[in-house]
Scaffold this active site. Sequence first.
Site, PDB file in Angstrom:
ATOM      1  N   LYS A 162       0.769  -1.332  -0.012  1.00 26.39           N
ATOM      2  CA  LYS A 162      -0.136  -0.032   0.032  1.00 26.39           C
ATOM      3  C   LYS A 162       0.751   1.104   0.026  1.00 26.39           C
ATOM      4  CE  LYS A 162      -1.542   2.349   3.562  1.00 26.39           C
ATOM      5  NZ  LYS A 162      -2.259   2.813   4.612  1.00 26.39           N
ATOM      6  N   ASP A 180      -6.372   1.210   1.318  1.00 24.00           N
ATOM      7  CA  ASP A 180      -6.593   1.211   2.707  1.00 24.00           C
ATOM      8  C   ASP A 180      -7.665   0.620   3.245  1.00 24.00           C
ATOM      9  OD1 ASP A 180      -8.248   2.817   1.930  1.00 24.00           O
ATOM     10  OD2 ASP A 180      -7.691   4.557   3.320  1.00 24.00           O
TER      11      ASP A 180
END
Length: 279
Positions: A162, A180
Amino acid sequence: MSEAKISRPKQISAGPASGTKAPAKSDGASPAAPKRRRAKPRYTRAEVDTIFTRFHADNPEPKGELDHVNAFTLLVAVVLSAQATDVGVNRATRTLFKIADTPEKMLALGEDRVREEIRTIGLYKTKAKNVILLCEQLIRDHGGEVPEDREALEALAGVGRKTANVVLNMAFGHHTIAVDTHLFRLGNRIGIAPGKTPLAVELAMEKVVPARYGLYAHHWLILHGRYICKARKPECHRCLIYDLCKSAERVDLPDAPDIALRTAAMVQDAATPGGSVSA
């Protein structure tokens, strides 16, 4: 401005088609295994395109909410943001980034000083150690520069997929999807890119997002999940894609929200000659 015509989305049945015959059995043989049917996509390509066109019309160039001044401070901010709010990270880095905006300056501060600067955010001891380690790696392996490469980024201390996606997107303009908690929830809740893991949602999202919206797609979805389609209680009355949403959690309203009507009208006007909204 013309008024957009909005209709309620049709319900899609997940059951088998009516009139389907069971497979015939042959004497002494095992019954033929029924063919697995592929689940129909919850949204058509046209519907997905309209969703992102509305996001674009409402906010053409969304920005990430972590304060930073360059690729290095962006990288550090995202590393610090794990299990912390952007507001909390910005508060902790306000002074830090003024005195240390390069790996060399951060390394010179030392782990103890970095730890003191970020002690208001969660896991600050581990994060301070990772920040110093990644500074050492950047200086040793990349000449003090943040690499524009996913594998190299993920090799840095405290950096996962991420974080790498955020840096590649915001610092280098890659069309990456940073999943997320908000985007993961949204992909599954509204069904635009369902998946059991963040990676599954990311790959599903890459397949459905129109190419011309790839740069800002994850920003729109994260902001939508953070401020509108909230975890505990979605604020459907403020949703600009309400009439397009096929989530089972969508709250029934007597009419589409004004924001959905206005944004749909903007998109409709832009589609006519002389329109001003474009990707």
